[in-house]
Design an enzyme around this catalytic site. Sequence first.
Site, PDB file in Angstrom:
ATOM      1  N   GLY A 239     137.444 -54.077  39.402  1.00 46.82           N
ATOM      2  CA  GLY A 239     136.669 -54.685  38.341  1.00 46.82           C
ATOM      3  C   GLY A 239     135.172 -54.002  38.005  1.00 46.82           C
ATOM      4  O   GLY A 239     134.683 -54.402  36.758  1.00 46.82           O
ATOM      5  N   GLU A 273     139.745 -52.960  45.519  1.00 44.63           N
ATOM      6  CA  GLU A 273     140.704 -52.504  44.510  1.00 44.63           C
ATOM      7  C   GLU A 273     140.406 -51.866  43.308  1.00 44.63           C
ATOM      8  O   GLU A 273     140.560 -52.157  42.054  1.00 44.63           O
ATOM      9  CB  GLU A 273     141.672 -53.440  44.250  1.00 44.63           C
ATOM     10  N   PRO A 274     139.475 -50.830  43.477  1.00 44.62           N
ATOM     11  CA  PRO A 274     138.947 -50.192  42.148  1.00 44.62           C
ATOM     12  C   PRO A 274     139.783 -49.224  41.518  1.00 44.62           C
ATOM     13  O   PRO A 274     140.689 -48.608  42.158  1.00 44.62           O
ATOM     14  CB  PRO A 274     137.614 -49.348  42.715  1.00 44.62           C
ATOM     15  N   GLY A 275     139.940 -49.338  40.075  1.00 46.92           N
ATOM     16  CA  GLY A 275     140.740 -48.413  39.341  1.00 46.92           C
ATOM     17  C   GLY A 275     139.640 -47.413  38.370  1.00 46.92           C
ATOM     18  O   GLY A 275     139.459 -46.404  38.514  1.00 46.92           O
ATOM     19  N   ARG A 312     143.971 -48.390  24.241  1.00 47.25           N
ATOM     20  CA  ARG A 312     142.623 -49.241  24.554  1.00 47.25           C
ATOM     21  C   ARG A 312     141.975 -49.599  23.299  1.00 47.25           C
ATOM     22  O   ARG A 312     141.593 -50.819  23.026  1.00 47.25           O
ATOM     23  CB  ARG A 312     141.734 -48.527  25.655  1.00 47.25           C
ATOM     24  N   TYR A 316     141.771 -53.342  22.742  1.00 47.78           N
ATOM     25  CA  TYR A 316     140.698 -54.194  23.216  1.00 47.78           C
ATOM     26  C   TYR A 316     139.442 -53.760  22.264  1.00 47.78           C
ATOM     27  O   TYR A 316     138.390 -54.237  22.456  1.00 47.78           O
ATOM     28  CB  TYR A 316     140.299 -53.813  24.473  1.00 47.78           C
ATOM     29  N   CYS A 342     152.441 -45.679  12.202  1.00 47.90           N
ATOM     30  CA  CYS A 342     152.586 -46.612  11.177  1.00 47.90           C
ATOM     31  C   CYS A 342     151.980 -48.104  11.400  1.00 47.90           C
ATOM     32  O   CYS A 342     152.864 -48.975  11.470  1.00 47.90           O
ATOM     33  CB  CYS A 342     153.908 -46.808  10.718  1.00 47.90           C
ATOM     34  N   GLU A 343     150.687 -48.153  11.905  1.00 50.95           N
ATOM     35  CA  GLU A 343     150.086 -49.455  12.179  1.00 50.95           C
ATOM     36  C   GLU A 343     148.828 -49.153  11.756  1.00 50.95           C
ATOM     37  O   GLU A 343     147.966 -48.218  12.204  1.00 50.95           O
ATOM     38  CB  GLU A 343     150.034 -49.473  13.622  1.00 50.95           C
ATOM     39  N   TYR A 371     143.664 -46.544  32.573  1.00 50.56           N
ATOM     40  CA  TYR A 371     144.392 -47.289  31.327  1.00 50.56           C
ATOM     41  C   TYR A 371     144.662 -46.297  30.208  1.00 50.56           C
ATOM     42  O   TYR A 371     144.517 -46.834  29.094  1.00 50.56           O
ATOM     43  CB  TYR A 371     143.480 -48.348  31.174  1.00 50.56           C
TER      44      TYR A 371
HETATM   45  C1  PLP Z   1     144.710 -57.400  40.940  1.00 48.01           C
HETATM   46  C2  PLP Z   1     143.698 -56.257  40.189  1.00 48.01           C
HETATM   47  N1  PLP Z   1     143.140 -55.333  41.058  1.00 48.01           N
HETATM   48  C3  PLP Z   1     142.585 -54.392  40.785  1.00 48.01           C
HETATM   49  C4  PLP Z   1     142.351 -54.138  39.226  1.00 48.01           C
HETATM   50  C5  PLP Z   1     141.609 -52.729  38.895  1.00 48.01           C
HETATM   51  O1  PLP Z   1     140.684 -53.217  37.990  1.00 48.01           O
HETATM   52  P1  PLP Z   1     139.772 -51.980  37.675  1.00 48.01           P
HETATM   53  O2  PLP Z   1     140.341 -50.923  37.131  1.00 48.01           O
HETATM   54  O3  PLP Z   1     138.624 -52.820  36.606  1.00 48.01           O
HETATM   55  O4  PLP Z   1     138.699 -51.678  38.814  1.00 48.01           O
HETATM   56  C6  PLP Z   1     143.190 -54.982  38.598  1.00 48.01           C
HETATM   57  C7  PLP Z   1     143.105 -54.706  36.830  1.00 48.01           C
HETATM   58  O5  PLP Z   1     143.293 -55.316  36.112  1.00 48.01           O
HETATM   59  C8  PLP Z   1     143.851 -56.165  38.823  1.00 48.01           C
HETATM   60  O6  PLP Z   1     144.475 -56.629  38.147  1.00 48.01           O
END
Ligand code: PLP
Length: 419
Positions: A239, A273-275, A312, A316, A342-343, A371
Amino acid sequence: MHHFQYKNNELYCETVRVADVARAVGTPLYLYSRRTLRRHFRAFDGAFDGVRHLTCFSVKSNPNLAVLNLFAREGGGMDIVSGGELYRALRAGVDPGKIVFSGVGKGAQDMADALAAGILMFNVESVQELRKLNDIAGAAGKTAPVALRVNPDVDPGTHPYISTGLRENKFGIDIREAMEHYAAAAGMDHLRVAGVSCHIGSQLTEVSPFVAALRKVKDLVRRLEERGIPVEYLDLGGGLGITYDRETPPHPKAYAEAIAGEMGGSGPTLILEPGRVIAGNAGILVTEVLYTKVSNDKTFVIVDAGMNDLMRPSLYNSYHAIEPVRKSRRGTVVADVVGPICESGDFFAKARELYAFEPGDLAAIMSAGAYGFSMASNYNSRPRACEVMVDGDRFEVIRERETREDLVRGERIPGFPAD
Ligand SMILES: Cc1ncc(COP(=O)(O)O)c(C=O)c1O
């Protein structure tokens, strides 16, 4: 800090000219900087050095095998949400003992596969899911390690579509009801309570909601331990936000300090759980300007990437900087940057002051490493873009551009009798 920089008015990825990659593979294309990915992973993971922890990269943010393999080599685990992501993680060489399985609607086969692989933990989101997992584990003669994903009812202050930790969201189990769910899990023969998990949302630009969530989760851990249910892992989810425009999210160090301060040096192993914070600014989408047009006093820049490539902005209304791959003295114009789909929702920028693009120019849509490709589709029967990774002065295609044949793969015209 990322490795997309201008030298002599030319955009480079590390020491490769972005224009050279586009010439070699065509557009649209996703371009990732390996050094940026590695640097971000190390900055994040290293920030937690003082705490027992495991960094599980969120596969959904960027699931390319080359990306996952890089983090696996750095000692990272993975956060998965489907059997497909499990397959990718294993194919990329990730240690199954470092995989956590999140998601509100896990299917039976996906659970069985994850159990067979020997993953670290299932983050379960309902009592029905607990029962299903217990049955599947029983049938396989195994014990499934579980955490309950609790919903701490904390407002992350982010876009409603990426806010997940409020009571009204579909995610997790209301933290006020968690004790009874844990008691149920502890009583099931084929489950072992291993942890507690939560994830309150994405693109957070403040540390305080994470701390508020952690305090509530810590209180739950204390109550569980008093009940004789030990908690080995505390999974705080992902997050942490990034700078797309003018946001000033905390540095991973500040985030880690706040979390480590709350953890107090003992207690469960922390899982993160960083993404986005790792992959977001490590990738761009490169597109060619097809046309420009002025209609009702509005200027449109029409590019060859569409919302199917990067959704995105459509989903969003999110901001992505749009830069010329080659700068000249042309000046700026206020324009909408739109794709060929076509949107009306097919846009990358609206009424934005931009470089005065002309047909044939290349544009870089920045901050597209998370994403981006992972949400791409074939809408309007558009083959998905290719993905390229740069390392220093070299680049390699890490996913080929789809072909028209790929578009119809698996489709059949049925042999029903003629009408
Ligand atoms: C359960 C869970 N963990 C981790 C993430 C990764 O979040 P972020 O990319 O914001 O770090 C998400 C994203 O939706 C998630 O649903």
